[in-house]
Design an enzyme around this catalytic site. Sequence first.
Site, PDB file in Angstrom:
ATOM      1  N   SER A  72     -12.279  30.566  -6.666  1.00 55.59           N
ATOM      2  CA  SER A  72     -12.360  30.989  -7.521  1.00 55.59           C
ATOM      3  C   SER A  72     -12.080  32.631  -6.800  1.00 55.59           C
ATOM      4  O   SER A  72     -12.476  32.176  -5.602  1.00 55.59           O
ATOM      5  CB  SER A  72     -13.926  30.453  -8.337  1.00 55.59           C
ATOM      6  N   ASP A  73     -12.576  33.644  -7.470  1.00 60.23           N
ATOM      7  CA  ASP A  73     -13.196  34.375  -7.406  1.00 60.23           C
ATOM      8  C   ASP A  73     -14.865  33.951  -6.501  1.00 60.23           C
ATOM      9  O   ASP A  73     -14.872  33.696  -7.292  1.00 60.23           O
ATOM     10  CB  ASP A  73     -13.414  36.031  -8.158  1.00 60.23           C
ATOM     11  N   TRP A  74     -15.540  34.649  -5.176  1.00 62.54           N
ATOM     12  CA  TRP A  74     -16.372  34.621  -5.149  1.00 62.54           C
ATOM     13  C   TRP A  74     -17.655  34.919  -5.864  1.00 62.54           C
ATOM     14  O   TRP A  74     -17.779  36.028  -6.406  1.00 62.54           O
ATOM     15  CB  TRP A  74     -16.828  35.363  -3.485  1.00 62.54           C
ATOM     16  N   ALA A 106      -8.127  32.912  -9.183  1.00 63.18           N
ATOM     17  CA  ALA A 106      -9.234  32.868 -10.494  1.00 63.18           C
ATOM     18  C   ALA A 106     -10.295  34.066 -10.362  1.00 63.18           C
ATOM     19  O   ALA A 106     -11.072  34.383  -9.589  1.00 63.18           O
ATOM     20  CB  ALA A 106      -9.092  31.451 -11.079  1.00 63.18           C
TER      21      ALA A 106
END
Length: 828
Positions: free
Chosen positions: A224-226, A192
């Site tokens: 998630s993206d970081w 995401a």
Amino acid sequence: MGTSDEEIDRLLGKLTPRARALLLDGATTWRTRAEPALGLRELVMSDGPAGVRGEAWDERITSVLLPSASALAATWDEDLVESLGGLLAAEARRKGVDVLLAPTLNLHRSPLGGRHFECFSEDPELTGRVGAALVRGVQAHGVAATAKHYVANDSETDRLTVDVRVDERALREVYLAPFEAAVDAGVRLVMAGYNAVDGTTMTANALLSDPLKGEWGFDGVVVSDWGAVRSTEDTARSGLDLAMPGPDSPWGEALARAVADGTVPEDTVDDKVRRLLRLAAWLGALGEGEPTASGAARAGTEAPPAPRPAVAPRERALARRAVAAGSVLLSNRGVLPLDPGRLRTVAVIGAHAARTRTQGGGSAGVFPPHEVSVLDGVRAALRGRARVVHVPGPRPDGPAPPLGHDACTDPRSGLPGVLLRMLDADGRELYAERRRGGRLLEPRLVPGAHTVEVSARLRPRTAGRWTLGLAGFGRMSLALDGRPLLAGDFPPPTDDPAVVHVNPPAQYAGADLAVGQDALLVARRELAPGTGRATVVSAAPPAPDAAASPAEAARAAAGADAAIVVVGTTEHGECEGYDRTTLSLGATQNALVRAVAAANPRTVAVVNSGGPVELPWRDAVGAVLLAWFPGQEGGDGLADVLFGRAEPGGRLPTTWPAALADAPVTRTLPADGRLPYDEGLHVGHRGWLRHARVPAYWFGHGLGYTTWAHEELTVPPRAGAGEDVTVRVRVRNTGARSGREVVQVYLARPGSAVERPVRWFAGYAAVRARPGESVTATVRVPARALRHWCVRERAWRTETGRWRVLAGRSAGEVPLVADLEVVGPGSG
């Protein structure tokens, strides 16, 4: 890999609700949590679209570097991309990496997108097909792939907060389509993005549940993206399964408390944990008893890196073949291929020739074991046959490059490189080591570390005013031979992790240096919360005279049998975290090409960029060859093309404008936090056709070393709605050399009851033929190419009636046309 759902439920029952919740955020930056009670080990993740970096930014830990994603899409060769995915998987397994954070399936919506090199194409169908091939290649070898960044994360400006406003039909038909293809290919993770869509951040967006998990049946992990998770309850109640990085994400203990007090339902968390355990089982990381570390060094121990095994010859050969397969011959006036037997002198011109840009900038960057420049490749190809003369030309616009080991020595050992020291608050040395260069993104942390110091003894080969720089955040200083050059406190203007940890801006100072007089450069930066560790020391010699450089290049070109001039972008122009503001290569590079072309009609311009650039001199040169960011074997692969050992196999995956002003979609700057996708369905070639504009080069364009005639298109008289359609295109090789042609099929729907593009890409097939030979390309047009999303019914529909099928060699060259009658119930 065969753990049943019943077994996973049994394992789930061994954990308390709190223990389950705590499994759902990272243990470290790149690792998930272990759970001894289940025999669950940590899963190791790595960036990886063009190479598998592993867990550390350390130039001593090298990685095979493939051509950029835009170059892979340009191959229009799914079998080759699948093989390259297998190479990435082998690299991941060598490094103990379980999850590869690739492919990137966002689209080239605007030519200004700063991360185009990491994305495949402007077109959802081509992106989906190439992305699915990479997924299959990676996962066939037991490494999980990750489709990212879900969804509409197509530009970099304000990317952490931008709210993309896109209508439902365009979202379904254009931006979600490549992700659906990846799910159909069995992708194990979906990432995401940072952005919001229609008012809701993607990590909390309902699109994670439907269509992703519901309609498409995705049973993997949504990560998630970081740093994209910024709250607890709304993201935990959404379809997001794993918050990265850890251990200080907004989930962890906060999620455990939310489960305990009932604000996040237990069964919601249980579904997420099941998905994580299912992934772990597939990876062989579940039920092994006590968890063990994978082959990669444990994050946090910061042990010296183990030497990497030499790159296998077959890996180098495959990467080299990919360079030629993705290179696009944009134009050719009988100059290419160059015949080595008729060459006595070849002039190779331009800074990019000697320092070819092999990859884009940002979090996906790796340290290759070697890099073959265009100059290296040409010299190797002509060794013993012709003289190669190199003229560097003007320095490209952009920041000074990081110090390289060939330009300085460690002042302590005298060996090439720099001295890295970690100091305590009183300036006492805690740790020291020699490093190869000045780009140190993760200096080793030791207890009590307060200051990073990088020192180097410069060995100038050019006298004059040098530009010296230091990149990073916080309190920093730079001194030369004990004399202060700059000092100050430089707080980060953003919390974008790509900027803070990978590409911080530099502060510059000037200093006069003399040849034969070494100078000691010392850079320091204090470590402070929120500023990362990245410390980059750079140095650039005085720029060559802008007026004299083209004249020198022209003289060299005039005295040569052929000239190869290499121009391109810099990390300042194409990089994660920033969108571009121009497509220009700059006045100095454009002047260089014009001067060389005027001096020698047998001039080949090689373009070294990840996305479209303006080529105002394209009609003045003998040939234009698009090299993209070609990876570590770039120079050898391009030499294969230049001297005819291989055909340039590439076709453009994205339409190239002659000038930025011509492009139908250029907006990447949000207004009041919102970025409207007002163009709807009309992205890429669809937009150009809608506005009746002619680009420099169409989507699908690319020349080989022979010529082709498209002779006949055969279409079935009718097809049922919701069925694939097979069309056949007969082509003939009309040239003197065997070659490969990419036959492309497009659709149109005259008189449609719904809005449609003028025509749109629907399928392709590649064929090979000898001179004079005719062959038939069989192209499958998937049923999805004929369907549209009905917003009112919230369902896919296919119009019945007359459709138009077009075939040719690009979106702008489709000489064959036939009609197709679609019959049936009207539902896809």
